[in-house]
Enzyme design. Sequence first.
Site, mmCIF file in Angstrom:
data_model
loop_
_atom_site.group_PDB
_atom_site.id
_atom_site.type_symbol
_atom_site.label_atom_id
_atom_site.label_comp_id
_atom_site.label_asym_id
_atom_site.label_seq_id
_atom_site.Cartn_x
_atom_site.Cartn_y
_atom_site.Cartn_z
ATOM 1 N N HIS A 156 0.911 -1.425 -0.164
ATOM 2 C CA HIS A 156 -0.078 -0.233 -0.596
ATOM 3 C C HIS A 156 0.736 0.949 -0.118
ATOM 4 O O HIS A 156 1.303 1.311 1.299
ATOM 5 C CB HIS A 156 -0.893 0.205 1.461
ATOM 6 C CG HIS A 156 -2.173 -1.380 1.303
ATOM 7 N ND1 HIS A 156 -3.250 -1.208 0.227
ATOM 8 C CD2 HIS A 156 -2.201 -2.163 2.674
ATOM 9 C CE1 HIS A 156 -3.767 -2.131 0.431
ATOM 10 N NE2 HIS A 156 -3.435 -2.721 1.910
ATOM 11 N N HIS A 202 -0.525 -5.182 -17.331
ATOM 12 C CA HIS A 202 -1.249 -6.419 -18.518
ATOM 13 C C HIS A 202 -0.084 -6.636 -19.317
ATOM 14 O O HIS A 202 0.027 -8.123 -19.674
ATOM 15 C CB HIS A 202 -2.626 -6.202 -18.624
ATOM 16 C CG HIS A 202 -3.586 -5.993 -17.808
ATOM 17 N ND1 HIS A 202 -4.094 -7.409 -17.512
ATOM 18 C CD2 HIS A 202 -3.360 -5.575 -16.372
ATOM 19 C CE1 HIS A 202 -5.202 -7.160 -16.562
ATOM 20 N NE2 HIS A 202 -5.259 -5.877 -16.169
ATOM 21 N N HIS A 258 -21.692 -6.965 -3.955
ATOM 22 C CA HIS A 258 -21.719 -6.494 -2.933
ATOM 23 C C HIS A 258 -21.872 -4.584 -3.700
ATOM 24 O O HIS A 258 -23.156 -3.739 -3.169
ATOM 25 C CB HIS A 258 -21.698 -6.418 -1.633
ATOM 26 C CG HIS A 258 -20.695 -5.901 -1.073
ATOM 27 N ND1 HIS A 258 -19.525 -6.789 -1.245
ATOM 28 C CD2 HIS A 258 -20.201 -4.471 -0.414
ATOM 29 C CE1 HIS A 258 -18.212 -5.939 -0.914
ATOM 30 N NE2 HIS A 258 -19.016 -5.122 0.150
ATOM 31 N N HIS A 299 -0.955 -6.541 -5.097
ATOM 32 C CA HIS A 299 -1.659 -8.054 -4.570
ATOM 33 C C HIS A 299 -0.945 -9.022 -5.820
ATOM 34 O O HIS A 299 -1.393 -8.539 -7.080
ATOM 35 C CB HIS A 299 -2.924 -8.035 -4.041
ATOM 36 C CG HIS A 299 -3.036 -9.696 -4.069
ATOM 37 N ND1 HIS A 299 -3.573 -10.482 -4.325
ATOM 38 C CD2 HIS A 299 -2.661 -10.420 -2.945
ATOM 39 C CE1 HIS A 299 -3.677 -11.320 -4.214
ATOM 40 N NE2 HIS A 299 -3.181 -11.694 -2.982
#
Lengths: 300, 300
Positions: free
Chosen positions: A92, A142, A172, A102
């Site tokens: 971070h 990428h 959610h 990550h």
Amino acid sequence: MKDKFFKYLHELQDTITSKLEMIDGSSVFKEDIWKRNEGGGGRTRIIENGAIFEKGGVNISGVHGKLPTSMESYFNVKNVDFFACGLSLVLHPKNPMAPTVHANWRYFEMYNKKGDVIDQWFGGGQDLTPYYLFEEDAVHFHQVCKAACDKHNPDFYLTYKNRCDTYFYNSHRKEARGIGGLFFDYCKSSQEISMSQWYDFVKEVGDSFLEAYVPILEKRVQLPFTKEQQNWQEIRRGRYVEFNLVHDKGTLFGLKTNGRIESILMSLPPKVQWVYDHQPGPKSEEEKLIRVLKTPKKWV
Amino acid sequence: MKDKFFKYLHELQDTITSKLEMIDGSSVFKEDIWKRNEGGGGRTRIIENGAIFEKGGVNISGVHGKLPTSMESYFNVKNVDFFACGLSLVLHPKNPMAPTVHANWRYFEMYNKKGDVIDQWFGGGQDLTPYYLFEEDAVHFHQVCKAACDKHNPDFYLTYKNRCDTYFYNSHRKEARGIGGLFFDYCKSSQEISMSQWYDFVKEVGDSFLEAYVPILEKRVQLPFTKEQQNWQEIRRGRYVEFNLVHDKGTLFGLKTNGRIESILMSLPPKVQWVYDHQPGPKSEEEKLIRVLKTPKKWV
């Protein structure tokens, strides 16, 4: 295989942490060696309050013993032993212009009571979570992922890029956690590909990590930022927490099976905000990010 | 029963939010009326950046329709309709000497296809999460809880106090979320107690909320605090997030069944920190809190 791969993870941890310490220039990784009562342990390395990294962890672990009951039903097996090792990292940066990253590379084996290997597979990946979207960064990340994949199989990149988009998804919120990368799991030997070829592939991805992330980091930490941009970063970090605590299988598994809590939760960001019903202004840079997270893009 | 209870919740929301606005004196609740596509809706009231409340929500909702598939297996029923209403509140004061409080009172009904009520129950409770432990506050909160319970049944307080300690438990940290209070669920009619008597009990607890919390709040917000104490509050708020996102059934249920996300996640604290392996100093006030959270106490 397990010794070869675990040895590789030790070396990779050293390579990554020394490079990151060099980049930070101010803070160094603090190392915690821990043991697991039931077998194995780990080497956790954490950096905090650095010039570049507000918080980060680059951890390896190798654990073994009787497969925990909670995992038996998950894998649909009974009374087996296991070995699992992996490297997990989350970084971070302080500057909201620089993305969080990550990565994880892991290997799993199961044994019957005679000690024969009855199953074995690799898993892992790497993915990027920007707070401000620089399209060229997403393309670079990428491209490096694709180059690593293409050396092994022309289908890997697209398959694992799509799995990454599907996996790192805050259902959610109906938005992706970040702009993706690679995610693969249950990479087992087959007629097409041997375990040793899987090893080469996973090592290729592991070796590509610094090339994928460091140029982006070094460019973005040069940029100035405001208090408002930092607030936005902290609000978006809240979504990172939501994903890791609500949806991430690895985290939940660790929490529910008596893993080493501090090593698992090192992934959580240092400072986080939750603001009720926060909406970025129309046509703002913040809204541009959200639009891309709502509909994952093809970057290369 | 459902109309009577839902009407009570509307009145209780008004009573609580006007009292809290009076206490804050600077900020007022922002109201959001929302509708649920499948039936019903809610009235969300949020206060942010107040003089006293850094963030808080006092929300009511009443939803109905076909029971979602995900709930069918949970309740072991098929093809039923439902009605559910509740009031949920969480208050995060700015001053780390003042505790966070949570309360919830709810009612649930299920119907067969003819529209007959086939099941109905109440649930709810209230609990306190201090950052610094003032034993007299814990005693006061529990005394008010006990007095409300004792008017209805001599066993209720101990039973629901213990359930609260069991429920609001961060098993992965091996510590309670806070110093407890009451937690009850599936309060159904029986030979001993009718639904109307349950209603009286739940109303008694709801009516006791301000008396349980406000005197503590008013006393503690007078106290000065340091930046270090605020850091501790933000670290402890991280444990609050961990409980709500990893363990709380209500939150997870809402997130996984397309509830109104912003109303559900209003419970998350405004500013939060995660520090790797943070340990309070020996014999510090911070360590004193942790000791009590490790072994829930009898307060009255």
